[in-house]
Design a protein around this motif. Sequence first.
Motif, mmCIF file in Angstrom:
data_model
loop_
_atom_site.group_PDB
_atom_site.id
_atom_site.type_symbol
_atom_site.label_atom_id
_atom_site.label_comp_id
_atom_site.label_asym_id
_atom_site.label_seq_id
_atom_site.Cartn_x
_atom_site.Cartn_y
_atom_site.Cartn_z
ATOM 1 N N PHE B 213 49.907 34.347 39.259
ATOM 2 C CA PHE B 213 48.480 34.232 39.541
ATOM 3 C C PHE B 213 47.763 33.615 38.333
ATOM 4 O O PHE B 213 47.833 34.160 37.237
ATOM 5 C CB PHE B 213 47.858 35.596 39.825
ATOM 6 N N ARG B 216 41.384 32.112 37.940
ATOM 7 C CA ARG B 216 40.444 32.787 37.071
ATOM 8 C C ARG B 216 39.521 33.728 37.836
ATOM 9 O O ARG B 216 39.230 34.834 37.391
ATOM 10 C CB ARG B 216 39.647 31.705 36.343
ATOM 11 N N THR B 217 39.060 33.303 39.009
ATOM 12 C CA THR B 217 38.128 34.135 39.764
ATOM 13 C C THR B 217 38.777 35.439 40.198
ATOM 14 O O THR B 217 38.132 36.489 40.231
ATOM 15 C CB THR B 217 37.586 33.355 40.974
ATOM 16 N N LEU B 218 40.063 35.365 40.513
ATOM 17 C CA LEU B 218 40.789 36.584 40.875
ATOM 18 C C LEU B 218 40.753 37.581 39.713
ATOM 19 O O LEU B 218 40.444 38.762 39.900
ATOM 20 C CB LEU B 218 42.236 36.241 41.226
ATOM 21 N N PHE B 220 38.641 37.658 37.313
ATOM 22 C CA PHE B 220 37.247 38.089 37.157
ATOM 23 C C PHE B 220 36.953 39.260 38.080
ATOM 24 O O PHE B 220 36.419 40.294 37.663
ATOM 25 C CB PHE B 220 36.326 36.904 37.452
ATOM 26 N N THR B 221 37.337 39.109 39.343
ATOM 27 C CA THR B 221 37.095 40.174 40.316
ATOM 28 C C THR B 221 37.831 41.450 39.907
ATOM 29 O O THR B 221 37.271 42.551 39.969
ATOM 30 C CB THR B 221 37.554 39.723 41.713
ATOM 31 N N ILE B 222 39.077 41.298 39.478
ATOM 32 C CA ILE B 222 39.850 42.475 39.093
ATOM 33 C C ILE B 222 39.187 43.178 37.900
ATOM 34 O O ILE B 222 39.078 44.409 37.875
ATOM 35 C CB ILE B 222 41.304 42.068 38.753
ATOM 36 N N LEU B 224 36.051 43.167 37.087
ATOM 37 C CA LEU B 224 34.849 43.835 37.587
ATOM 38 C C LEU B 224 35.213 45.158 38.241
ATOM 39 O O LEU B 224 34.569 46.189 38.011
ATOM 40 C CB LEU B 224 34.194 42.972 38.653
ATOM 41 N N ILE B 225 36.248 45.104 39.069
ATOM 42 C CA ILE B 225 36.648 46.318 39.787
ATOM 43 C C ILE B 225 37.107 47.382 38.793
ATOM 44 O O ILE B 225 36.771 48.563 38.930
ATOM 45 C CB ILE B 225 37.743 45.984 40.830
ATOM 46 N N GLU B 264 38.088 33.008 28.342
ATOM 47 C CA GLU B 264 37.133 32.355 29.234
ATOM 48 C C GLU B 264 36.274 33.399 29.937
ATOM 49 O O GLU B 264 35.062 33.260 30.048
ATOM 50 C CB GLU B 264 37.861 31.529 30.292
ATOM 51 N N LEU B 265 36.926 34.473 30.398
ATOM 52 C CA LEU B 265 36.182 35.460 31.178
ATOM 53 C C LEU B 265 35.251 36.286 30.300
ATOM 54 O O LEU B 265 34.197 36.723 30.757
ATOM 55 C CB LEU B 265 37.150 36.343 31.970
ATOM 56 N N LYS B 267 33.511 35.055 28.051
ATOM 57 C CA LYS B 267 32.310 34.226 28.038
ATOM 58 C C LYS B 267 31.530 34.364 29.341
ATOM 59 O O LYS B 267 30.305 34.373 29.345
ATOM 60 C CB LYS B 267 32.688 32.754 27.830
ATOM 61 N N VAL B 268 32.272 34.455 30.449
ATOM 62 C CA VAL B 268 31.583 34.590 31.734
ATOM 63 C C VAL B 268 30.813 35.910 31.781
ATOM 64 O O VAL B 268 29.656 35.958 32.209
ATOM 65 C CB VAL B 268 32.588 34.507 32.906
ATOM 66 N N LYS B 452 52.736 24.824 20.281
ATOM 67 C CA LYS B 452 53.191 25.948 21.105
ATOM 68 C C LYS B 452 52.571 27.227 20.567
ATOM 69 O O LYS B 452 52.600 27.480 19.361
ATOM 70 C CB LYS B 452 54.719 26.050 21.063
#
Lengths: 594, 594
Positions: B213, B216-218, B220-222, B224-225, B264-265, B267-268, B452
């Motif tokens: 997986f 990124r949105t997945l 993010f949702t996880i 949040l949950i 990244e998240l 920052k979101v 690397k």
Amino acid sequence: MELELLNLLLVLVAAWIGGSLATRLGYPSILGELTAGIIFGPALLGILAPTETTAVLAEIGVLLMMLYIGMEIDFRELGKASKAGLLAAIGGFLVPFVLGYYAVLGFGGSQMGALFVAIAVGVTSLATKSRILVDLKLLNTRIAHVLMAGALISDTLALIIFAGIISFADAGSIELTEILMVTGKAVLFFVVTGLLGIYVLPFLGKKLEKAGFTNRTLYFTIMLIIAIGFAELAELAGLHSILGAFIAGLFLRESVFDRRLSKELNKVFYDISIGFLAPIFFVTAGYNVTFDVFQNNLTLLLVILAVAVLGKVFGTALFYLPSGNGWREGITVGTGMNGRGAVEIVIAGIALNMGFIDNEIFSILVFMAIFTTATVPVFLTWTTSWLRKRGELVLSSSEKQGVLILGAGPLSLYIAKKLSGKNPVSLIDSNADNCARATNMGLRCIQGNALKEETIIEAEGHEAGFFVSLTNNSEINVLAAQLASEVIGIPNIYVSITPSSEGANIELLEPIGASTIFAKKTDPYKWDYKLENKDFEEISVEISEEISSRNFLKQLSGREGDVLPVFYENTDGKLHIYHYGAELEPGYKVHYIK
Amino acid sequence: MELELLNLLLVLVAAWIGGSLATRLGYPSILGELTAGIIFGPALLGILAPTETTAVLAEIGVLLMMLYIGMEIDFRELGKASKAGLLAAIGGFLVPFVLGYYAVLGFGGSQMGALFVAIAVGVTSLATKSRILVDLKLLNTRIAHVLMAGALISDTLALIIFAGIISFADAGSIELTEILMVTGKAVLFFVVTGLLGIYVLPFLGKKLEKAGFTNRTLYFTIMLIIAIGFAELAELAGLHSILGAFIAGLFLRESVFDRRLSKELNKVFYDISIGFLAPIFFVTAGYNVTFDVFQNNLTLLLVILAVAVLGKVFGTALFYLPSGNGWREGITVGTGMNGRGAVEIVIAGIALNMGFIDNEIFSILVFMAIFTTATVPVFLTWTTSWLRKRGELVLSSSEKQGVLILGAGPLSLYIAKKLSGKNPVSLIDSNADNCARATNMGLRCIQGNALKEETIIEAEGHEAGFFVSLTNNSEINVLAAQLASEVIGIPNIYVSITPSSEGANIELLEPIGASTIFAKKTDPYKWDYKLENKDFEEISVEISEEISSRNFLKQLSGREGDVLPVFYENTDGKLHIYHYGAELEPGYKVHYIK
């Protein structure tokens, strides 16, 4: 006030599970979210119930989702939308709209209720499609392009008509002066937002850029304020706030603020709306569904389903006739546009909230959305295989076919020459001699540094569907690929990495979604040399069984030694650049040099 | 339900204007947001009023902000926090806490009210400081490090004590079994979240990564949950939800999911909380302020102000004594920790909502926050210039001093050798000979590919405060800088770009916040050659007036021809790598080679 945290948590989890299951089955996540709301909400299990918290978050979610949907629509694309797409959109909207309107009236519904149902059956869902098109390998067909354009136009149309209806509903009278007032306010709204979007926002963007503001969060806040400001303007004009947010999205797309920031923030708005708030809306929308409708109003349900499906499919096909693409393609496009999605549920929800439709009609619309969306893959598989069998599946001519090649060495020129018959090809090289040579061969070459945005823009990177990094410097290739992907947004990116590179490696390609050209690390210099000295032969081989490009290359090298597969040709004779991750099917040809 | 859109819009605009003005004046934006709420809210102009929408968004905003604050805290940093920081934190919290408690009781307040006021005066704000430290050029001093650690510890302490008080308040009795129950539940909460955070979440992260997986949105949702789940766990344990969100943040920091995605998240979540929802909370918190307090409760206001300021400053100084850093430094740290911020307002708001304090006490706490925060720069300027004059401003020894140099050519070795006395230096080179040479000189060298992640991690990039890209390949330099900045998070990054580079250019450094080493495009190869052949002289020159590194180099080159400024040395004798964007002050020395 107390947050109903447990409820919020359960809603998010239900949305996540429902959405994930749906996407795993190939459906848009909204389908799973709605279903989760129906199952866990009051309609069935009763574990979830409406709360103030989810209500507020859902409303904000809808606004942000409309903003995001607007951001996804490219004005230029819409402007260029083929006549065929426009015809499909109009037919696919108008026919079910009219049929739906009279169906509800015939069943004794109110005029306003009938209008809302009419819009709901007319809408086409955007989100539903791209995944299905990939699964059915339709992405490069004319149908795909018509579907995209059609859905965009039909959504825009639906939103405008919806806003118009809302504004008249609010007025509540049909006196001429009243009608003029309402129309005048709506027109004023479009004029004001248009002026703001075309003149003021870009001006503001430039000012901020000049003042040296690069703080992403500042731009995020400004975009939010603009979106909610536009939403408020829409309400002031008697339209609905979602139209305002949608229009703000159209303008905020990318031209207003710094390109890189805009791309990043588009993703942030996606995360917030699609990853957080909009699912709350869809789950809670499911709460309002009642199964009573199967007892009380089964006939109406069936009639609306029939109107939605048949009206959409045959309406599209009918209006599609003047395109000259044939009625069978029209029907295929119709089955592809038959899904309903976010916009329909949003409109139905608003109609329910405003009291224009009752829970039963709302439920009918939700079941209709679920049914039509769930059946898109099924119907579309039927119709496309029907077209395919008849040999009528036409490839798209309007997809971005432009190929931009970085590096104008012999190997690049070889590839460019082969492709230039069917694709517009541009090259970029910092070396004047190389460029001159390309120009002499009748190819377009920009002399410049490909790691500068200006150069890629000058080479019309925006029109390119493919970017090939083929210099001898793997690191330049990777950096250019980053720019092409992240800043310019070219969809397909193939990068050459030399086997001797002690720097750039394949790991660096993953974050930008690029793949390795030739499906292996390659030293372009070596092949440049062979091509330059005409020391090579061109060989084609047909694929006999489905195989990945990587595995095929392994087999080929095993048999033939050192070869370079340059293209694969699909059964329609279209040349594709050979790259890592391509799937070769029986009947495809691979062209390689040795 | 109808969204109160206009109100929301005005709140966002007020927050934005207030926040921008405050930051422009060098204050944290929360100060401007609170003031905007006081001015435009019911207390003064009455343009803004509480609505359900802003109430819900504010609450969610507080949760997400606490999550973000938690994410910003690095366990390892906390663990390593100096004894001095711990002392400052405890003293700065405990003394005003005790004084505040008895002050309120003395004025006839309730015990619960007194406890909440006590926490509020004890809290230290985190956000207030970094900007002020930059303005006062304190970033590299020991004080800065103590302040950071102190604020972190004090915030964590305050939140835990706050949660404890809440849980006892809910219990409402002081029977032994009750107290045991309450304590048991709180302990259980920490055990359960600890186990989840230490074992379950990383396990989940690895599973998701293995399953491929990367959406990124997945994630993010996880996240949040998880945050809302932890918040709900806290409530179940009788604690407050914000503690749960905060603890979720601690664990979600970066180790759980893929490093790049986590960055990244983060920052979101910053965008959503600080750029959208939290400002709504602070503006609406301002609504609850009443000016009546100046008539009715002026004495209490003044007493609490005095307790807050004097308790904090002298409490810190008192407990700071055992650190051995002197009482003057203790007082300076105290003035630096005297700001209150987000956490205090959040706690005061909760106390108000739960009815433990009334509007007047709440107003006192808000005015106290505004006053103490607003005076931090003033007091801190006084105390630091006092220390500076006495020559007691000690530089930090615990800031990340590690230097990681990419490329082990002669120029790199020259720089490494000079720095290695005071800084831990590591080099990376793909060439075994180069590395062997470095090792022979007693330097640490990792042979490997710096593009690397593993290589940079092996070279202990996490411990590095400085990353220098100094190979002859500008593109490798840029790509490595990207990795060092975006994935590893090294704060200071200096990149060498060769003047002949037709690829990499300075524009590419901006998005990652890197700057050009030597303050100009440089060909390391040329200087490698001179150093190798000992064909160079080392010269030092003292700076007479404030000047940028870029301009100084221009002057120097004008006088001396082709020179390479390698270091600048500040008045404390510390060597810094010469780079674009450095500000040179009178008394600094520049070391260059010729």
